[in-house]
Design a protein around this motif. Sequence first.
Motif, short mmCIF file in Angstrom:
data_model
loop_
_atom_site.label_atom_id
_atom_site.label_comp_id
_atom_site.label_asym_id
_atom_site.label_seq_id
_atom_site.Cartn_x
_atom_site.Cartn_y
_atom_site.Cartn_z
N GLY A 169 0.81 -1.21 0.00
CA GLY A 169 0.00 0.00 0.00
C GLY A 169 0.84 1.26 0.00
N GLU A 170 2.17 1.12 -0.14
CA GLU A 170 3.07 2.28 -0.08
C GLU A 170 3.77 2.49 -1.42
OE1 GLU A 170 2.53 3.93 2.39
OE2 GLU A 170 1.93 2.55 3.98
N THR A 171 4.44 3.63 -1.55
CA THR A 171 5.10 4.00 -2.79
C THR A 171 6.42 3.25 -2.97
OG1 THR A 171 4.14 6.22 -2.76
CG2 THR A 171 6.12 5.92 -4.09
N ILE A 187 8.91 5.66 -10.17
CA ILE A 187 8.09 5.46 -8.98
C ILE A 187 6.81 4.72 -9.34
CG2 ILE A 187 8.94 7.57 -7.83
CD1 ILE A 187 6.21 8.83 -8.51
N ALA A 188 6.32 3.93 -8.39
CA ALA A 188 4.98 3.35 -8.46
C ALA A 188 4.26 3.90 -7.24
CB ALA A 188 5.04 1.83 -8.44
N PRO A 193 -4.55 8.28 -0.24
CA PRO A 193 -4.60 9.75 -0.36
C PRO A 193 -3.37 10.43 0.24
CG PRO A 193 -6.70 8.88 0.41
CD PRO A 193 -5.73 7.74 0.45
N LEU A 194 -2.92 9.93 1.38
CA LEU A 194 -1.71 10.46 2.01
C LEU A 194 -0.57 9.51 1.73
CD1 LEU A 194 -3.12 11.70 5.44
CD2 LEU A 194 -2.57 13.06 3.42
N ARG A 195 0.43 9.98 1.02
CA ARG A 195 1.54 9.11 0.63
C ARG A 195 2.85 9.91 0.60
NH1 ARG A 195 -1.89 9.50 -3.94
NH2 ARG A 195 -1.05 10.83 -5.60
N TYR A 196 3.95 9.18 0.61
CA TYR A 196 5.29 9.74 0.52
C TYR A 196 5.78 9.47 -0.89
CZ TYR A 196 10.28 10.29 1.81
OH TYR A 196 11.60 10.68 1.88
N GLU A 197 5.96 10.53 -1.67
CA GLU A 197 6.27 10.35 -3.09
C GLU A 197 7.32 11.38 -3.53
OE1 GLU A 197 3.87 10.93 -7.32
OE2 GLU A 197 2.77 10.29 -5.53
N LEU A 198 8.38 10.90 -4.17
CA LEU A 198 9.42 11.76 -4.71
C LEU A 198 9.16 12.01 -6.20
CD1 LEU A 198 12.51 10.02 -3.07
CD2 LEU A 198 11.28 12.03 -2.24
N GLU A 199 9.85 12.99 -6.76
CA GLU A 199 9.72 13.28 -8.18
C GLU A 199 10.78 12.53 -8.97
OE1 GLU A 199 9.89 17.41 -9.06
OE2 GLU A 199 8.10 17.93 -7.90
N ILE A 200 10.39 12.00 -10.14
CA ILE A 200 11.37 11.39 -11.03
C ILE A 200 12.40 12.44 -11.43
CG2 ILE A 200 11.72 10.36 -13.30
CD1 ILE A 200 9.01 9.02 -13.03
N GLY A 201 13.66 12.09 -11.31
CA GLY A 201 14.74 13.03 -11.62
C GLY A 201 15.28 13.75 -10.40
N ALA A 202 14.61 13.62 -9.25
CA ALA A 202 15.10 14.26 -8.02
C ALA A 202 16.45 13.66 -7.64
CB ALA A 202 14.10 14.09 -6.89
N GLY A 280 21.22 -0.63 -8.96
CA GLY A 280 20.23 0.35 -8.52
C GLY A 280 19.82 0.06 -7.10
N VAL A 281 18.83 0.79 -6.63
CA VAL A 281 18.26 0.60 -5.29
C VAL A 281 16.75 0.71 -5.41
CG1 VAL A 281 17.96 1.67 -3.01
CG2 VAL A 281 20.25 1.41 -3.97
N LEU A 282 16.05 -0.19 -4.74
CA LEU A 282 14.59 -0.15 -4.72
C LEU A 282 14.14 0.11 -3.29
CD1 LEU A 282 11.96 -0.45 -6.28
CD2 LEU A 282 12.08 -2.93 -5.90
N GLY A 283 13.23 1.07 -3.14
CA GLY A 283 12.78 1.42 -1.80
C GLY A 283 11.26 1.50 -1.69
N LEU A 284 10.77 1.34 -0.47
CA LEU A 284 9.36 1.58 -0.15
C LEU A 284 9.30 2.75 0.80
CD1 LEU A 284 8.09 -2.08 0.40
CD2 LEU A 284 7.35 -0.50 -1.40
N MET A 285 8.44 3.73 0.50
CA MET A 285 8.37 4.96 1.27
C MET A 285 6.95 5.19 1.76
SD MET A 285 10.85 7.18 -1.15
CE MET A 285 12.34 6.35 -1.69
N LEU A 286 6.85 5.71 2.98
CA LEU A 286 5.55 5.87 3.60
C LEU A 286 5.57 7.01 4.60
CD1 LEU A 286 5.34 3.36 6.50
CD2 LEU A 286 7.04 2.99 4.71
N PRO A 287 4.41 7.58 4.90
CA PRO A 287 4.34 8.58 5.97
C PRO A 287 4.68 7.92 7.30
CG PRO A 287 2.39 8.67 4.57
CD PRO A 287 3.12 7.41 4.22
#
Length: 321
Positions: A169-171, A187-188, A193-202, A280-287
């Motif tokens: 359920g997280e990004t 990103i996926a 509604p409330l999520r932790y999301e970065l911008e592609i290219g950041a 590469g690195v794969l991560g899961l991000m959440l509030p």
Amino acid sequence: MTQVSPKGSYHLQTVSRALDALRLLEESGAPLSQTEIAEALGEPVPVVFRILHTLEGHGVVKRGRDKRYVPRGRVEADGLGRPLDILRVLSAAGSAGARSEEIAARLGLETRLVGEALVVLASRQLAAVSEGGTWTLGFGLIELARPLLRGTLRSAVRPLMERLRDESGETATLFVTSGDRQVVLDIAASRQPLRYELEIGAVFVLHRGAAGKAALSAMEDADVKRILEGSDLKNAERRRVLADVMDARRRGFATSLGERLPGGAAVAAPVRDESGRAVGVLGLMLPAFRNEPDRLPHLGKVLAGHLAQLVLPDTLAPANS
């Protein structure tokens, strides 16, 4: 034996410090102020002022409008580097853009030279200018970046990203390493509604965040030491980060709370090809408020388990190429 008079010795020392100042400017990736040069050389500001004044008078260095110094060779001979530096300034300016004189001041270049470079960039759709004279990045950059966005690493990892997003359920976020930095490649996004999301290219430093420490955990010890010693971390912070990196290497994943974004939590692990090389690195991000006790370690084990079963060809470019 030739005798050197005190006066001659003083002149030799002055020449030596002038060469030190020039070397410092050559090795710096950005223009330096008189005060910054004085601090780096451990010399009084008046002494550095005289050195820079002499170098400028001989055409060896140039002072920009912001009173920062650059080597004259960088100003006049860096035909390829100049447009790339301008693109970086425009990237940092974002949608607000920047005027040519602002770019010139930031880079320590003549406005005329910046203007000429901008015209060339615009003719290739790499930069665009508004009626008011503000410059921004051009859409031609998307065309250049298309192979990266469609690259084999991104396409190979995308199904797993979507699976992890749906299960947790997280990004899910895919990073690649570029030099001593880390770039968001894909990103996926969580559907919540409330999520932790970065911008592609950041772009991010490697010594902060779960993804950065996961990348460091896959590197050679000498590279980890070089990156940490070149960071802005204090000695105690550097030791803490190094301990986190070693822990990530042992567990197979790294975690973080609020390191890159206040109120955020993350877990990340290296993505490896068939030969075991990190690509590469794969991560899961959440509030952070959804980070229940032991959730990050649980997500880390799930993430590392999925990545252990992911089969990637060893023809992929390494993450730090």
